[in-house]
Design a protein around this motif. Structure first.
Motif, PDB file in Angstrom:
ATOM      1  N   GLY A 152       0.839  -1.218   0.000  1.00 35.84           N
ATOM      2  CA  GLY A 152       0.000   0.000   0.000  1.00 35.84           C
ATOM      3  C   GLY A 152       0.865   1.256   0.000  1.00 35.84           C
ATOM      4  O   GLY A 152       0.451   2.316  -0.495  1.00 35.84           O
ATOM      5  N   MET A 153       2.074   1.133   0.551  1.00 33.22           N
ATOM      6  CA  MET A 153       2.985   2.292   0.584  1.00 33.22           C
ATOM      7  C   MET A 153       3.474   2.609  -0.828  1.00 33.22           C
ATOM      8  O   MET A 153       3.496   3.763  -1.248  1.00 33.22           O
ATOM      9  CB  MET A 153       4.187   1.989   1.480  1.00 33.22           C
ATOM     10  CG  MET A 153       3.820   1.824   2.934  1.00 33.22           C
ATOM     11  SD  MET A 153       5.246   1.324   3.906  1.00 33.22           S
ATOM     12  CE  MET A 153       4.794   1.980   5.489  1.00 33.22           C
ATOM     13  N   GLU A 154       3.868   1.546  -1.540  1.00 33.02           N
ATOM     14  CA  GLU A 154       4.363   1.724  -2.910  1.00 33.02           C
ATOM     15  C   GLU A 154       3.249   2.317  -3.788  1.00 33.02           C
ATOM     16  O   GLU A 154       3.470   3.260  -4.553  1.00 33.02           O
ATOM     17  CB  GLU A 154       4.826   0.373  -3.463  1.00 33.02           C
ATOM     18  CG  GLU A 154       5.485   0.500  -4.820  1.00 33.02           C
ATOM     19  CD  GLU A 154       6.142  -0.797  -5.279  1.00 33.02           C
ATOM     20  OE1 GLU A 154       5.922  -1.865  -4.663  1.00 33.02           O
ATOM     21  OE2 GLU A 154       6.891  -0.734  -6.283  1.00 33.02           O
ATOM     22  N   LYS A 155       2.053   1.763  -3.601  1.00 37.20           N
ATOM     23  CA  LYS A 155       0.902   2.221  -4.386  1.00 37.20           C
ATOM     24  C   LYS A 155       0.643   3.714  -4.109  1.00 37.20           C
ATOM     25  O   LYS A 155       0.410   4.506  -5.029  1.00 37.20           O
ATOM     26  CB  LYS A 155      -0.316   1.378  -3.963  1.00 37.20           C
ATOM     27  CG  LYS A 155      -1.555   1.647  -4.766  1.00 37.20           C
ATOM     28  CD  LYS A 155      -2.722   0.800  -4.258  1.00 37.20           C
ATOM     29  CE  LYS A 155      -4.024   1.414  -4.757  1.00 37.20           C
ATOM     30  NZ  LYS A 155      -5.174   1.000  -3.990  1.00 37.20           N
ATOM     31  N   THR A 156       0.722   4.083  -2.829  1.00 39.78           N
ATOM     32  CA  THR A 156       0.437   5.482  -2.458  1.00 39.78           C
ATOM     33  C   THR A 156       1.511   6.417  -3.017  1.00 39.78           C
ATOM     34  O   THR A 156       1.192   7.493  -3.534  1.00 39.78           O
ATOM     35  CB  THR A 156       0.321   5.621  -0.920  1.00 39.78           C
ATOM     36  OG1 THR A 156      -0.643   4.676  -0.466  1.00 39.78           O
ATOM     37  CG2 THR A 156      -0.091   7.025  -0.513  1.00 39.78           C
ATOM     38  N   ILE A 157       2.782   6.002  -2.929  1.00 37.84           N
ATOM     39  CA  ILE A 157       3.861   6.852  -3.449  1.00 37.84           C
ATOM     40  C   ILE A 157       3.669   7.083  -4.955  1.00 37.84           C
ATOM     41  O   ILE A 157       3.773   8.212  -5.447  1.00 37.84           O
ATOM     42  CB  ILE A 157       5.253   6.224  -3.158  1.00 37.84           C
ATOM     43  CG1 ILE A 157       5.534   6.337  -1.654  1.00 37.84           C
ATOM     44  CG2 ILE A 157       6.362   6.910  -3.970  1.00 37.84           C
ATOM     45  CD1 ILE A 157       6.822   5.687  -1.197  1.00 37.84           C
ATOM     46  N   LYS A 158       3.304   6.021  -5.655  1.00 42.25           N
ATOM     47  CA  LYS A 158       3.087   6.142  -7.095  1.00 42.25           C
ATOM     48  C   LYS A 158       1.906   7.082  -7.370  1.00 42.25           C
ATOM     49  O   LYS A 158       1.988   7.984  -8.221  1.00 42.25           O
ATOM     50  CB  LYS A 158       2.836   4.747  -7.690  1.00 42.25           C
ATOM     51  CG  LYS A 158       2.903   4.755  -9.186  1.00 42.25           C
ATOM     52  CD  LYS A 158       2.785   3.361  -9.792  1.00 42.25           C
ATOM     53  CE  LYS A 158       2.717   3.465 -11.306  1.00 42.25           C
ATOM     54  NZ  LYS A 158       1.655   4.328 -11.807  1.00 42.25           N
ATOM     55  N   ALA A 159       0.834   6.894  -6.605  1.00 43.02           N
ATOM     56  CA  ALA A 159      -0.367   7.721  -6.806  1.00 43.02           C
ATOM     57  C   ALA A 159      -0.080   9.192  -6.488  1.00 43.02           C
ATOM     58  O   ALA A 159      -0.578  10.093  -7.171  1.00 43.02           O
ATOM     59  CB  ALA A 159      -1.499   7.199  -5.929  1.00 43.02           C
ATOM     60  N   LEU A 160       0.746   9.431  -5.463  1.00 41.26           N
ATOM     61  CA  LEU A 160       1.100  10.817  -5.105  1.00 41.26           C
ATOM     62  C   LEU A 160       1.873  11.462  -6.253  1.00 41.26           C
ATOM     63  O   LEU A 160       1.619  12.611  -6.628  1.00 41.26           O
ATOM     64  CB  LEU A 160       1.948  10.847  -3.826  1.00 41.26           C
ATOM     65  CG  LEU A 160       1.226  10.586  -2.500  1.00 41.26           C
ATOM     66  CD1 LEU A 160       2.227  10.272  -1.400  1.00 41.26           C
ATOM     67  CD2 LEU A 160       0.373  11.784  -2.094  1.00 41.26           C
ATOM     68  N   LYS A 161       2.816  10.687  -6.816  1.00 42.52           N
ATOM     69  CA  LYS A 161       3.619  11.212  -7.936  1.00 42.52           C
ATOM     70  C   LYS A 161       2.717  11.511  -9.123  1.00 42.52           C
ATOM     71  O   LYS A 161       2.804  12.578  -9.740  1.00 42.52           O
ATOM     72  CB  LYS A 161       4.701  10.199  -8.323  1.00 42.52           C
ATOM     73  CG  LYS A 161       5.836  10.207  -7.319  1.00 42.52           C
ATOM     74  CD  LYS A 161       7.156   9.688  -7.888  1.00 42.52           C
ATOM     75  CE  LYS A 161       8.232   9.788  -6.820  1.00 42.52           C
ATOM     76  NZ  LYS A 161       8.745   8.465  -6.406  1.00 42.52           N
ATOM     77  N   ASP A 162       1.817  10.545  -9.425  1.00 42.32           N
ATOM     78  CA  ASP A 162       0.903  10.727 -10.555  1.00 42.32           C
ATOM     79  C   ASP A 162       0.014  11.955 -10.357  1.00 42.32           C
ATOM     80  O   ASP A 162      -0.382  12.603 -11.328  1.00 42.32           O
ATOM     81  CB  ASP A 162       0.021   9.483 -10.745  1.00 42.32           C
ATOM     82  CG  ASP A 162       0.834   8.295 -11.246  1.00 42.32           C
ATOM     83  OD1 ASP A 162       1.996   8.503 -11.657  1.00 42.32           O
ATOM     84  OD2 ASP A 162       0.326   7.150 -11.206  1.00 42.32           O
ATOM     85  N   ALA A 163      -0.301  12.248  -9.085  1.00 46.97           N
ATOM     86  CA  ALA A 163      -1.179  13.397  -8.803  1.00 46.97           C
ATOM     87  C   ALA A 163      -0.378  14.697  -8.757  1.00 46.97           C
ATOM     88  O   ALA A 163      -0.929  15.768  -8.488  1.00 46.97           O
ATOM     89  CB  ALA A 163      -1.906  13.176  -7.482  1.00 46.97           C
TER      90      ALA A 163
END
Ligand code: B12
Length: 205
Positions: A152-163
């Protein structure tokens, strides 16, 4: 201020509140009370916790004393326009309900002069993104205690970057390592709450 720091270290809520009130009445600035009294005391608590000279209950009691003194101090700090060192958003990732470690990190960061926004547990990536935008934070902390929720951490970091969110991300929790932090592109990792203060400070420096 030395007596105030001492009251925080001992977790003596009543004395901490009393000294804070008296100091403000006598004209000590809110900033001085915060830095020389409360933060100075919590600094020592964090250091002792790091060296295992004290344990979680003592930290919690010290944090409780600090919280009560802060309630008196906060309106004065706002009036004086004292800004926090930085805004830190923290939460335990989606699917994970463990929050004892996260709460300790949040308390020590508050004690170090950060404004902390705690999203609680079971926080999906979307909520981190939404709140990071709303509060315009510089730092985001994620906690995970389960090997199954770490992704979930990796997913969140990716989503933050995408946003397009540029806040620095710090991660932690018992199964998390520096190697994992590097692998998923986190900006920082800390093994315990006391070191998290050093890591987070280094990221805003
Ligand atoms: C307490 C506990 C619970 C409590 C949580 C209560 C709460 N409010 O947190 C309850 C009973 C709810 C619970 C439930 C479960 N748990 Co549990 N739990 C624990 C236990 C015993 C202690 C965790 C703890 O609080 N440690 C004390 C704190 C202070 O340490 P910490 O969390 O590591 O935090 C420190 C650092 O890691 C760091 N840190 C933490 N977060 C962050 C964040 C940042 C940004 C930074 C910089 C640093 C940082 O700083 C903290 C302070 O120094 C651990 C075993 C253990 N010894 O770790 C198992 C453990 C984590 N649980 C486990 C499991 C399996 C579960 C359950 C799945 C059990 C079940 N079958 O239902 C459920 C999952 C529920 C869920 N969906 O989350 C396993 C995980 C195994 C794995 N490899 O994934 C463990 C390791 C137990 C075991 N040996 O099997 N649990």
């Amino acid at each position: 201020m030395k007596a105030l720091a001492e009251a925080i270290i001992k977790g003596d809520q009543n004395t901490a509140v009393e000294i804070t009130r008296t100091a403000l009445d006598e004209g000590t600035t809110a900033e001085n009370v915060l830095n020389e009294g409360l933060i100075a005391g919590m600094d020592i608590v964090g250091g002792r916790f790091k060296k295992s000279e004290i344990y979680i209950p003592e930290v919690l009691i010290a944090a409780r004393a600090m919280k009560s003194a802060m309630e008196i101090l906060e309106p004065e700090l706002v009036k004086a326009g004292v800004k926090p060192i930085g805004k830190f958003l923290i939460g335990t990732v989606q699917g994970d309900l463990h929050d004892i470690g996260k709460n300790l990190v949040a308390m020590l960061l508050k004690g170090a002069g950060f404004e902390v926004i705690d999203l609680g547990v079971d926080v999906p990536a979307e909520k981190f993104i939404e709140q990071a935008k709303v509060a315009d934070v510089q730092l985001i902390g994620m906690s995970a205690l389960l090997t199954t929720t770490m992704p979930g951490m990796e997913k969140t970091i990716k989503a933050l970057k995408d946003a397009g969110i540029s806040a620095k991300v710090v991660i932690g929790g018992a199964p998390v390592t520096q190697g994992y932090a590097d692998k998923i592109g986190a900006d920082g990792y800390a093994a315990d709450a006391a070191s998290s203060v050093d890591v987070v400070k280094s990221l805003v420096a």
